[in-house]
Design a protein around this motif. Sequence first.
Motif, PDB file in Angstrom:
ATOM      1  N   LEU A   3       0.833  -1.202   0.000  1.00 25.24           N
ATOM      2  CA  LEU A   3       0.000   0.000   0.000  1.00 25.24           C
ATOM      3  C   LEU A   3       0.869   1.254   0.000  1.00 25.24           C
ATOM      4  CD1 LEU A   3      -2.699   1.426   0.137  1.00 25.24           C
ATOM      5  CD2 LEU A   3      -2.716   1.048   2.624  1.00 25.24           C
ATOM      6  N   VAL A   4       1.966   1.231   0.754  1.00 30.17           N
ATOM      7  CA  VAL A   4       2.892   2.366   0.747  1.00 30.17           C
ATOM      8  C   VAL A   4       3.411   2.611  -0.670  1.00 30.17           C
ATOM      9  CG1 VAL A   4       5.158   3.166   1.525  1.00 30.17           C
ATOM     10  CG2 VAL A   4       3.566   2.132   3.163  1.00 30.17           C
ATOM     11  N   ARG A   5       3.786   1.555  -1.351  1.00 29.65           N
ATOM     12  CA  ARG A   5       4.263   1.686  -2.733  1.00 29.65           C
ATOM     13  C   ARG A   5       3.167   2.218  -3.661  1.00 29.65           C
ATOM     14  NH1 ARG A   5       4.102  -2.611  -6.567  1.00 29.65           N
ATOM     15  NH2 ARG A   5       5.283  -2.127  -8.456  1.00 29.65           N
ATOM     16  N   HIS A   6       1.948   1.730  -3.474  1.00 30.82           N
ATOM     17  CA  HIS A   6       0.821   2.175  -4.292  1.00 30.82           C
ATOM     18  C   HIS A   6       0.580   3.663  -4.104  1.00 30.82           C
ATOM     19  CE1 HIS A   6      -3.167   2.258  -6.154  1.00 30.82           C
ATOM     20  NE2 HIS A   6      -3.636   2.793  -5.033  1.00 30.82           N
ATOM     21  N   TRP A   7       0.551   4.121  -2.860  1.00 26.64           N
ATOM     22  CA  TRP A   7       0.349   5.547  -2.592  1.00 26.64           C
ATOM     23  C   TRP A   7       1.477   6.381  -3.195  1.00 26.64           C
ATOM     24  CZ3 TRP A   7      -1.202   4.800   3.219  1.00 26.64           C
ATOM     25  CH2 TRP A   7      -2.598   4.671   3.305  1.00 26.64           C
ATOM     26  N   CYS A   8       2.702   5.861  -3.080  1.00 26.14           N
ATOM     27  CA  CYS A   8       3.858   6.589  -3.617  1.00 26.14           C
ATOM     28  C   CYS A   8       3.739   6.711  -5.137  1.00 26.14           C
ATOM     29  CB  CYS A   8       5.139   5.867  -3.223  1.00 26.14           C
ATOM     30  SG  CYS A   8       6.656   6.787  -3.583  1.00 26.14           S
ATOM     31  N   ARG A   9       3.376   5.639  -5.806  1.00 31.30           N
ATOM     32  CA  ARG A   9       3.209   5.657  -7.266  1.00 31.30           C
ATOM     33  C   ARG A   9       2.106   6.634  -7.687  1.00 31.30           C
ATOM     34  NH1 ARG A   9       4.324   0.831 -10.434  1.00 31.30           N
ATOM     35  NH2 ARG A   9       2.187   1.010 -11.186  1.00 31.30           N
ATOM     36  N   GLU A  10       1.081   6.780  -6.836  1.00 34.00           N
ATOM     37  CA  GLU A  10      -0.034   7.669  -7.147  1.00 34.00           C
ATOM     38  C   GLU A  10       0.280   9.137  -6.877  1.00 34.00           C
ATOM     39  OE1 GLU A  10      -3.660   6.450  -5.240  1.00 34.00           O
ATOM     40  OE2 GLU A  10      -4.259   5.390  -7.074  1.00 34.00           O
ATOM     41  N   GLY A  11       1.472   9.415  -6.344  1.00 25.96           N
ATOM     42  CA  GLY A  11       1.843  10.798  -6.074  1.00 25.96           C
ATOM     43  C   GLY A  11       1.360  11.323  -4.743  1.00 25.96           C
ATOM     44  N   ARG A  12       1.087  10.406  -3.797  1.00 25.45           N
ATOM     45  CA  ARG A  12       0.559  10.818  -2.492  1.00 25.45           C
ATOM     46  C   ARG A  12       1.636  11.264  -1.521  1.00 25.45           C
ATOM     47  NH1 ARG A  12      -4.718  11.350  -3.957  1.00 25.45           N
ATOM     48  NH2 ARG A  12      -5.481   9.440  -4.935  1.00 25.45           N
ATOM     49  N   GLY A  13       2.913  10.984  -1.839  1.00 25.32           N
ATOM     50  CA  GLY A  13       3.966  11.390  -0.925  1.00 25.32           C
ATOM     51  C   GLY A  13       5.280  10.701  -1.244  1.00 25.32           C
ATOM     52  N   ILE A  14       6.247  10.909  -0.347  1.00 23.59           N
ATOM     53  CA  ILE A  14       7.582  10.332  -0.469  1.00 23.59           C
ATOM     54  C   ILE A  14       7.657   9.095   0.414  1.00 23.59           C
ATOM     55  CG2 ILE A  14      10.029  10.733   0.017  1.00 23.59           C
ATOM     56  CD1 ILE A  14       9.558  13.690  -0.562  1.00 23.59           C
ATOM     57  N   ALA A  15       8.302   8.047  -0.076  1.00 28.48           N
ATOM     58  CA  ALA A  15       8.387   6.792   0.669  1.00 28.48           C
ATOM     59  C   ALA A  15       9.832   6.335   0.796  1.00 28.48           C
ATOM     60  CB  ALA A  15       7.552   5.705  -0.012  1.00 28.48           C
ATOM     61  N   LEU A  16      10.101   5.584   1.844  1.00 32.23           N
ATOM     62  CA  LEU A  16      11.380   4.905   2.036  1.00 32.23           C
ATOM     63  C   LEU A  16      11.118   3.420   1.812  1.00 32.23           C
ATOM     64  CD1 LEU A  16      14.360   4.883   2.961  1.00 32.23           C
ATOM     65  CD2 LEU A  16      13.524   4.665   5.318  1.00 32.23           C
ATOM     66  N   LYS A  17      11.698   2.883   0.723  1.00 30.57           N
ATOM     67  CA  LYS A  17      11.366   1.520   0.319  1.00 30.57           C
ATOM     68  C   LYS A  17      12.615   0.692   0.051  1.00 30.57           C
ATOM     69  CE  LYS A  17       7.995  -0.154  -0.787  1.00 30.57           C
ATOM     70  NZ  LYS A  17       7.215  -1.130  -0.007  1.00 30.57           N
ATOM     71  N   SER A  18      12.430  -0.616   0.118  1.00 30.03           N
ATOM     72  CA  SER A  18      13.472  -1.542  -0.316  1.00 30.03           C
ATOM     73  C   SER A  18      13.652  -1.424  -1.824  1.00 30.03           C
ATOM     74  CB  SER A  18      13.062  -2.975   0.047  1.00 30.03           C
ATOM     75  OG  SER A  18      13.726  -3.914  -0.772  1.00 30.03           O
ATOM     76  N   ILE A  19      14.908  -1.445  -2.279  1.00 31.08           N
ATOM     77  CA  ILE A  19      15.168  -1.370  -3.718  1.00 31.08           C
ATOM     78  C   ILE A  19      14.517  -2.534  -4.444  1.00 31.08           C
ATOM     79  CG2 ILE A  19      17.360  -2.621  -3.518  1.00 31.08           C
ATOM     80  CD1 ILE A  19      16.541   0.246  -5.979  1.00 31.08           C
ATOM     81  N   ARG A  20      14.374  -3.678  -3.771  1.00 31.18           N
ATOM     82  CA  ARG A  20      13.754  -4.839  -4.432  1.00 31.18           C
ATOM     83  C   ARG A  20      12.261  -4.626  -4.658  1.00 31.18           C
ATOM     84  NH1 ARG A  20      17.049 -10.188  -3.183  1.00 31.18           N
ATOM     85  NH2 ARG A  20      18.902  -9.317  -2.199  1.00 31.18           N
ATOM     86  N   ASP A  21      11.663  -3.707  -3.884  1.00 29.79           N
ATOM     87  CA  ASP A  21      10.239  -3.440  -4.050  1.00 29.79           C
ATOM     88  C   ASP A  21       9.968  -2.452  -5.180  1.00 29.79           C
ATOM     89  OD1 ASP A  21       9.677  -5.119  -1.932  1.00 29.79           O
ATOM     90  OD2 ASP A  21       9.560  -3.497  -0.456  1.00 29.79           O
TER      91      ASP A  21
END
Length: 305
Positions: A225-243
Motif C-alpha cells: 500500500l505504501v508503494r501504491h500511494w507513492c506511485r499515485e503521487g501521495r507522498g515520499i516513501a522509504l522503500k526496499s530497492i527490491r520493491d
Amino acid sequence: MLLENLSLFLRIVEKGGLAVAGREIGLSPATVSERLAALEAYYGATLLTRTTRAISLTDEGRALVEGARRLLAEAEEMESRVRHGANVISGPIRLSAPEDLGRRLLVPVIDAFLEEHPAVTVDINLTDGNVDLVGQGMDFAIRHGVLADSSLRAKALGENRRVVCASPAYLDAKGMPQHPDELARHDCIVMRFGQNIDREWPFVIDGAVRKITVRGSRVANDGGLVRHWCREGRGIALKSIRDVDADLASGVLVELLRDFSAGSTALQIVYPPSVVQPRRVRLLIDRIAAALSPGRGGLLRQEDT
C-alpha cells in the motif's frame, strides 16, 4: 497416539488456546484437556500454564515444541516416501514474507513450484511484521534486517538497499528535496511495524548517520500500500530497492537524496533450528534463494549476519 497428542499440543500452541484448537479438528474442550493431561503425564512435566485469558509455555513445553516438530516432520517425511515414492514431493509448507516483496517476487516462485509439485500445499502469511515461527508453526520466513531471535538459523539473500522515492507527479507539485532536512516540509508515507511507526529515516550526513524525523498524512502496515500511494503521487516513501526497482527503471518513481545513502539491510530466509526439514521445505527454500539472491547464498547463524 503419542504423535497425535504431539500434533494436538502444537496446534494448541499455534492457536493460543485449547478450545480453538479442538474446534479446528472436531474435539470437545474436555477431550483436548484429557489428551493434554495424558501428554503431560507421559513426559512427567507441566507443558502449559493456563489462566482464564491465555496460555503460556513452560520451559519443558518450549523444549517439547521443537522436539515435537522434529518428530512429526520425520514421521510425515517417512509416510510421504512410503505412500508416494521417494521422487514425489508432497505435504504442506507454511511461510511468512513481507507484503510487497512477497506479492511481487515470491508469489511467482511459489506458483511455479506448485505447478511442478502439485501434491504440495502452501500457506503464506504476508505481513511486514515478524511472526513467531515456532509458536505459529511456520516452516520459514523471509525477513529484512538482523535476527532478533538468535535461536533461528538463516540463509543469506544479500544486501537490500533502501531508497527514498517519489513519483514525478508529486515532485512536480511539491518540488524535489535536495537535503534530508527538507523532508520535514514534505508529505512522507510512513510504515508501521506492529506498534512501532517508522518516522525516523536514517541518512549519512557529513560522514555520520543521522535520523531525520518525517511526517505525513498516511501511515500503513502494508508495504504494498505504501508503494501504491507513492506511485499515485501521495507522498515520499522509504522503500526496499527490491520493491521499487522496476518502478525506478520505468520512471514511475524517482530516487531522491541519492547522495545521502539511506543504508541497507540484510535480506534472509530464517527458519527454526530443527534437525529435520522436510524435503519439500528444503526444495522451496533453495528455489527462493536462487530466485532472490544476487549471488550464491549461504547458511549463516545469527552471529554471522
